[in-house]
Scaffold this motif. Structure first.
Motif, PDB file in Angstrom:
ATOM      1  N   ASN A  79       0.808  -1.222   0.000  1.00 60.96           N
ATOM      2  CA  ASN A  79       0.000   0.000   0.000  1.00 60.96           C
ATOM      3  C   ASN A  79       0.841   1.272   0.000  1.00 60.96           C
ATOM      4  N   ARG A  80       1.975   1.225  -0.693  1.00 62.27           N
ATOM      5  CA  ARG A  80       2.804   2.419  -0.858  1.00 62.27           C
ATOM      6  C   ARG A  80       2.645   2.910  -2.292  1.00 62.27           C
ATOM      7  N   ALA A  81       2.522   4.214  -2.454  1.00 62.54           N
ATOM      8  CA  ALA A  81       2.359   4.785  -3.796  1.00 62.54           C
ATOM      9  C   ALA A  81       3.628   4.561  -4.610  1.00 62.54           C
ATOM     10  N   THR A  82       3.497   3.881  -5.753  1.00 65.20           N
ATOM     11  CA  THR A  82       4.664   3.586  -6.590  1.00 65.20           C
ATOM     12  C   THR A  82       4.711   4.441  -7.843  1.00 65.20           C
ATOM     13  N   SER A  83       3.569   4.952  -8.294  1.00 68.82           N
ATOM     14  CA  SER A  83       3.605   5.845  -9.451  1.00 68.82           C
ATOM     15  C   SER A  83       2.426   6.805  -9.414  1.00 68.82           C
ATOM     16  N   PHE A  84       2.710   8.003  -9.894  1.00 68.09           N
ATOM     17  CA  PHE A  84       1.718   9.061 -10.034  1.00 68.09           C
ATOM     18  C   PHE A  84       1.736   9.474 -11.500  1.00 68.09           C
ATOM     19  N   TYR A  99      13.222  -2.332   1.990  1.00 73.50           N
ATOM     20  CA  TYR A  99      12.526  -3.345   2.787  1.00 73.50           C
ATOM     21  C   TYR A  99      11.913  -2.780   4.066  1.00 73.50           C
ATOM     22  N   GLN A 100      12.337  -1.578   4.491  1.00 73.17           N
ATOM     23  CA  GLN A 100      11.763  -0.964   5.689  1.00 73.17           C
ATOM     24  C   GLN A 100      10.649   0.030   5.344  1.00 73.17           C
ATOM     25  N   GLY A 101      10.305   0.112   4.071  1.00 75.20           N
ATOM     26  CA  GLY A 101       9.242   1.002   3.662  1.00 75.20           C
ATOM     27  C   GLY A 101       9.675   2.437   3.446  1.00 75.20           C
ATOM     28  N   LEU A 121      19.717   7.893   0.374  1.00 75.13           N
ATOM     29  CA  LEU A 121      20.552   6.979   1.147  1.00 75.13           C
ATOM     30  C   LEU A 121      20.301   7.227   2.628  1.00 75.13           C
ATOM     31  N   TYR A 122      19.984   6.178   3.350  1.00 77.12           N
ATOM     32  CA  TYR A 122      19.740   6.283   4.786  1.00 77.12           C
ATOM     33  C   TYR A 122      20.933   5.709   5.518  1.00 77.12           C
ATOM     34  N   THR A 123      21.396   6.404   6.526  1.00 73.46           N
ATOM     35  CA  THR A 123      22.511   5.911   7.313  1.00 73.46           C
ATOM     36  C   THR A 123      22.064   5.741   8.759  1.00 73.46           C
ATOM     37  N   ALA A 124      22.696   4.820   9.433  1.00 74.08           N
ATOM     38  CA  ALA A 124      22.375   4.567  10.836  1.00 74.08           C
ATOM     39  C   ALA A 124      23.071   5.598  11.711  1.00 74.08           C
ATOM     40  N   ILE A 125      22.356   6.056  12.722  1.00 73.30           N
ATOM     41  CA  ILE A 125      22.941   6.967  13.702  1.00 73.30           C
ATOM     42  C   ILE A 125      23.166   6.186  14.971  1.00 73.30           C
ATOM     43  N   CYS A 126      24.410   6.110  15.379  1.00 75.99           N
ATOM     44  CA  CYS A 126      24.744   5.328  16.571  1.00 75.99           C
ATOM     45  C   CYS A 126      24.981   6.195  17.762  1.00 75.99           C
TER      46      CYS A 126
END
Length: 126
Positions: A79-84, A99-101, A121-126
């Motif tokens: 249920n995530r919008a993939t195209s408009f 995979y995390q949405g 790009l998502y990076t982890a904050i430790c």
């Protein structure tokens, strides 16, 4: 090291309850009141023709109106919008999700030419 932050008590905004009260007082299934499944049957603004949104079997709004026009929306199994796609079909906005949405890609195509292609790009904050 742990830092303690003082959090103020929860405050209930009166505007929220006033908005809810106005919604409750509207006739059921009126164009400006959502149905029981939280879907609008029509949206009207003064001086404009009423806009009637459409929904798929999962309850996702598949025809939307934004400040840039009327768009047809396609959704994936999550249920995530993939195209408009714009009403005239000239502009297509495609989105990809990890995979995390989280959206990792957005590509805008205008008249068959890629106008922009962004990757996130998502990076982890430790």
């Amino acid at each position: 090291m742990m830092t303690r932050i003082a959090v103020p008590p929860t405050v209930t905004a009166t505007t929220t309850s006033a908005t809810a009260r106005r919604r409750r007082n509207r006739p059921k299934n009126s164009p400006t009141r959502p149905t029981d499944s939280n879907q609008y049957t029509g949206i009207e603004e003064s001086g404009e023709a009423p806009f009637v949104p459409t929904y798929d079997a999962s309850g996702n709004q598949t025809l939307i109106r934004t400040s840039t026009g009327i768009w047809t929306v396609a959704y994936n199994a999550a249920n995530r919008a993939t195209s408009f796609t714009s009403r005239d079909g000239a502009t297509v906005v495609e989105c990809g999700y990890d995979y995390q949405g989280r959206r990792f890609m957005k590509k805008v195509t205008v008249n068959g030419t890629v106008a922009s292609h962004e990757r996130y790009l998502y990076t982890a904050i430790c």
